[in-house]
Design an enzyme around this catalytic site. Structure first.
Site, PDB file in Angstrom:
ATOM      1  N   GLU A  48      -1.942 -81.769  43.732  1.00 15.02           N
ATOM      2  CA  GLU A  48      -3.277 -82.340  44.025  1.00 15.02           C
ATOM      3  C   GLU A  48      -3.394 -83.684  43.314  1.00 15.02           C
ATOM      4  O   GLU A  48      -4.355 -83.956  42.601  1.00 15.02           O
ATOM      5  CB  GLU A  48      -4.366 -81.369  43.565  1.00 15.02           C
ATOM      6  CG  GLU A  48      -4.105 -79.938  44.047  1.00 15.02           C
ATOM      7  CD  GLU A  48      -5.168 -78.923  43.633  1.00 15.02           C
ATOM      8  OE1 GLU A  48      -5.770 -79.114  42.571  1.00 15.02           O
ATOM      9  OE2 GLU A  48      -5.393 -77.966  44.391  1.00 15.02           O
TER      10      GLU A  48
ATOM     11  N   CYS B 175     -14.368 -74.851  43.250  1.00  9.81           N
ATOM     12  CA  CYS B 175     -14.782 -75.988  42.443  1.00  9.81           C
ATOM     13  C   CYS B 175     -15.608 -76.985  43.240  1.00  9.81           C
ATOM     14  O   CYS B 175     -16.603 -77.499  42.764  1.00  9.81           O
ATOM     15  CB  CYS B 175     -13.586 -76.672  41.782  1.00  9.81           C
ATOM     16  SG  CYS B 175     -12.375 -77.316  42.922  1.00  9.81           S
TER      17      CYS B 175
END
Lengths: 677, 677
Positions: A345, A441
């Site tokens: 990521e 998240c």
């Protein structure tokens, strides 16, 4: 940095966001996201994987009670909230195991933070009651020594801080602090704040430069900026010191994570590469390229900016500036998305910005806003606000469906649904938003950002109110003991004409209005007796305000065609359309299949009209363009002698990027090939 | 299929390849690849990971001897070969463990196959002696029951055929057969052939449609086509039957691999997807899209074509045709590369042909040639030969460095070395060829293909000699008991003028000459009294040949510009250059950095000249083109208002694709953006 120019966010309790656009977003958060999230973290959402977040807190609380051999069994209150009945859990039913991710506690912390902000903009006693009850559960789980992470409380406190690299304890602490401060600032209630302080005290006792203390730092950053916030609300120097310690210790050699995980140590450069995932490959003051996990990176840089400002640390500030330039000039999508690869990521190498495999996590763009706001606090330069605005109206808002019910982690700039389904290399790219995530998240991060959007729009110092983002609002500022009221009317991001009404009684105040980077010529009218100065993209209006004064500032919006630096291979020969801060895209729904066969004409003949995506009114853009005519044997011959492509004139129908994928699964693209490159 | 048109490859013992181009390639194989490979499989290459291939055979042989309690310890002969001294291994030193991949035995089989072919073209008694010694070792490892796979001989024969999906036993058997047949056909020596027959007998006893026999089939195909070869050399029907059984059993439900691995069974469609990796998602007769591991796929399709031809199975043939169309019209790079994704080394979805992340394994292009030749055996249609030629001169030859010393597995069509080093998504793409591989399939596959190239160039049936590929050669054919000698002179792939000399005595023979797809107008001259007919891309010259007749056929080569189907997103607006069968590319070495900033002019003004890449003389191509002038602030501004790009005229220097990366690490691209698309 010029130290006298520092500013800080205007308190949410001294402003009301009245803006139609933002009111709507905030109401989605209040009425959709926050209730859904509450049910999610209580495992009450049918069909969704359980979060176990509140379950873990209850288990920890019950263990706590039994250990202390005191107090009654924790009795959960019974209540209903927005139609969901929350039945008390019988302590007998609690499994004494920890479930979920090591960072599952943060589901609560992010939620309570969003709740706090939301309460400032829309009092909601029912919601506050639910939050208070949740806080009671969480606080009941706190250990006598102040420690508060259910993973180790349940699994055994021997392991505390033994795996800083992967186990997110300090990340949990950071989020707890953020939530606690927000809730305290919103409601004045300090129960959770004290719990956060006690956990932070535990950490300050454990970590630090002093002999015998642990020299570790978080694997996933956020504690850095959270501790600064705790310092700012409590005045406790030790929290600031711990934040600075974490920042300065990161990346020093020998690597702390090597000491922690000797079994995974590799040789030389390869080891450094592994640490770049955590931005721990070099001391942060020596860094000038953004590496690794993009969310972690911008959280770190935000904390660095905080520390640079508060401790007036020029060297640290310069590291922030270098990293800012690296990210925004070499590693950012036009949407404000960052993190070009899903592997880790992470940031990719300079100018590597593939559109169809982008990661561009919603949280990363939110983190970019955190960082931008903090850079603005140090130096009011519109370049930071431009990026903040770019991220907000594009890569951030795209994270949430227009109905607030589904979310993107990943925000690609080009999507072919077939590829997302069939090509494993694009499995991370979802062609439609998802309901919720195991690792939740992005949705709560969106909730906390949107609910506190005013604190990104306005900062202040002693004599100046900075307007970084324009939105309908009512802001109160005190100058020399006098209250100034600044009201703003705006139809951003669709129109650039802003009406400002200032009410005061002989108050000398500077109003610093950002001139957006996308605006070539602004016009101000109706202002009297003001000393006007333009600097770093801000128009400073300095005057004694008296009674009620109304004036207008107009930032005309045009449809603009953008190109990327020639270094960006994926965008060469292509253009993207923007209007004001909004990036536009083409969807199959409006333009047919095979969007790659479209060309946008440099002579756009653009027209702008109002239209609806689902029930949301937005400004649409049309331009002139072309569609390639597929040769008759397109399916029969894979390679054929080159012929000048046949094409027919079409109008291209652009919609705001953040509204894509609200009408079902279909192709989308931001960058379109240009006719006559 | 028209059954009377079937043809079969001309025996390598009845032809000599005299061609300069191919002689050179074959000599590289004979003097570089084969010796290197021999040392590799004997773990004698310094710095390379040991293969353990011959070690495993020796261990198995020693275990065999001890079990039988008979015979002397195997004594390895001592010899030197091309400067490498091969010292006999003391049996005491053998570790009684199996090392390496489960398919490590095939290192030997591929090597001995290449040796066999090479001996037909260049007798080499030293090499033959080494091969005979190696065969002795291998045969000494064979079990009394005929079984011959060292993995299970060493690890325990209880496990035999218990993991067909992953353990490559039948793949090892297939390669052993291929090697044994080749060596037998080349040398007349049948020791290894008998060993292969005995292993195949073991398999025919074990697998089959009869009750009580195992209903499995290979996880990695090759046995299908190998068994046909064994049938053709021995006339044993049971080998043909087993091949057909494997082919027909594949993909039937319930899935055999599910029975074998019940623990990994998934539900419904997801399970089918997993089996598509092995082409086992559907019965092969129902398949019409190429899925999964590209090498396995084309090996299977080759076997299917063999069975379709020999058993005159129209339904199976139609499946081959459908799959052929799918691969070559939707899933093949212009270089003849197949397998667009490294995940599973597999085909991607139709038209998904990314240039910079391509897998396009050398072995897969070789397998495509296997398949093409088999399709040609069924129906002499030039479309098959065109693809065979395309793969050969591009995606196959690119696998080997010009000095024969290093190899590519992966053959991308666009390379930015920085990306290969820094972007994990491209770690499979190497910017320079590698010395050798742990999983050594491509180098030996190249060796066996190149050494036997003549059997791809020429096939024959009773009265016709088919010329599919042009190369300097001397071919003998028997018609009605008379010998015809066909000599050919050619400078392919650089020039299309072919000189053909036929020597015969009143022999009636048809010479079928392929008209390459890249040639618009051919010219034949000097031929007399021949009935000429053109059909399916072949010119049939039917006549009674007498004495010595010489004629010429000329296929003029032009520099041609190709476009991909508009459906190929990655190539839209781009063009590739070909001349004859050769695909060209741009290298940084000749054109500077940032190849993506180049444009090729549709008005090419192409010129062709002779030039050298390292020491190899090739034809280079130059065309008109443009280079974008980077705006001064290319490094300063990532996104800027669109302006018509500035560019300057340049000549583009193209080199043959297969010669790229012979001059160090640098950028390369096949598809270049077109000026005025």
């Amino acid at each position: 940095m010029e130290k006298e120019k520092f500013s800080y966010p205007v308190s949410l309790r001294r402003m009301q966001i009245t803006d139609k656009f933002w009111k709507n977003e905030m109401e989605l958060v209040r009425t959709e996201v926050i209730p859904y999230q509450w049910n999610a973290l209580n495992d009450k959402v049918e069909g969704a994987a359980p979060s176990y977040c509140m379950h873990n807190f209850k288990v920890a609380a019950e263990m706590n009670r039994q250990k202390r051999k005191q107090g009654a069994a924790y009795k959960e209150p019974s209540y209903t909230y927005r139609g969901f009945e929350m039945l008390p859990e019988d302590p007998e039913n609690l499994k004494d195991e920890f479930y979920g991710y090591v960072f599952q506690d943060t589901d609560f912390s992010k939620w309570v933070e969003a709740v706090g902000y939301s309460l400032t903009q829309h009092p909601d006693p029912d919601l506050e009651k639910v939050a208070d009850a949740a806080i009671d559960i969480v606080c009941a789980a706190q250990q006598e020594d102040g420690y508060l992470d259910t993973y180790y409380i349940i699994n055994g406190k021997d392991g505390i801080f033994t795996n800083l690299r992967d186990h997110h304890e300090l990340y949990c602490m950071g989020h707890l602090i953020e939530g606690a401060v927000a809730y305290y600032e919103a409601t004045g209630k300090d129960k959770l704040l004290h719990a956060a302080e006690r956990f932070a005290d535990y950490a300050t006792d454990y970590f630090g430069p002093e002999e015998g203390k642990c020299k570790g730092y978080p694997g996933h950053e956020i504690a850095e900026m959270a501790l600064v916030r705790l310092y700012e609300v409590t005045g406790e120097q030790k929290y600031l010191d711990l934040s600075r310690f974490f920042i300065d210790e990161r990346g020093t050699k020998p690597y702390y994570f090597d000491k922690e995980h000797p079994e995974t140590v590799k040789k030389g450069h390869e080891n450094e590469l592994r640490y770049s995932y955590h931005q721990a490959h070099l001391p942060v003051r020596q860094q000038d390229e953004a590496f690794g996990h993009a969310v972690r990176a911008v959280y770190l840089y935000s904390g660095m900016a905080d520390i640079a400002r508060i401790t007036k640390d020029e060297e640290l500030y310069q590291a922030c500036v270098r990293l800012w330039n690296n990210v925004t000039k070499k590693k950012m999508y036009i949407t404000g998305g960052i993190g070009a690869t899903h592997l880790g990521e992470a940031f990719s190498f300079p100018y590597d910005l593939p559109n169809d495999t982008a990661y561009a996590e919603t949280c990363a763009s939110i983190g970019l806003m955190f960082w931008a706001r903090r850079m603005l606090e140090i130096v009011p330069d519109a370049k930071y606000a431009d990026i903040m605005e770019r991220a907000l109206y594009n890569g951030v808002l795209s994270g949430m469906a227009l109905d607030g019910k589904s979310f993107f982690y990943v925000n690609p700039l080009e999507v072919l649904p077939e590829a997302c389904h069939k090509d494993e290399r694009k499995f991370h790219v979802k062609p439609v938003r998802q309901k919720w995530f195991g690792c939740a998240c992005c949705p709560p991060n969106l909730a906390r950002l949107i609910s506190s959007i005013g604190s990104y729009a306005f900062t202040e110092n002693e004599d100046t109110l900075f307007v970084h983002l324009y939105m309908g609002s009512n802001v109160e500022k005190t100058v020399n003991g006098k209250t100034v009221n600044v009201q703003m009317e705006s139809d951003m991001p669709w129109e650039g004409n802003i009406k400002i009404r200032v009410q005061a009684e002989n108050a000398k105040m500077t109003l610093a209005l950002r001139i957006p980077g996308w605006c070539k010529n602004y016009k101000i009218s109706g202002i009297e007796d003001a000393a006007q100065e333009e600097k770093d993209g801000y128009l400073y209006l300095k005057k004694v305000w008296n009674r009620e004064e109304t004036f207008c500032i107009d930032f005309p919006m045009e449809v603009q065609m953008f190109a990327a630096s020639e270094r960006v291979r994926e965008d060469i020969g292509k253009a993207a359309i923007m209007r004001g801060p909004v990036v536009y895209c083409l969807e199959e729904k409006d333009n047919g299949k095979n969007l790659h066969e479209l060309l946008v004409d440099t002579d756009m003949h653009a027209s702008v009209s109002e239209g609806k995506i689902c029930d949301t009114v937005v400004k649409m853009v049309e331009t002139d363009g072309w569609r390639l005519t597929e040769s008759g044997d397109a399916e029969e011959t894979l390679y054929h002698m080159y012929q000048k492509p046949q094409k027919q004139k079409v109008r291209l129908h652009y919609i705001p990027y953040y509204t894509w994928a609200n009408r079902g699964e279909n192709e989308m693209q931001v960058w379109t090939r240009v006719q006559n490159p």
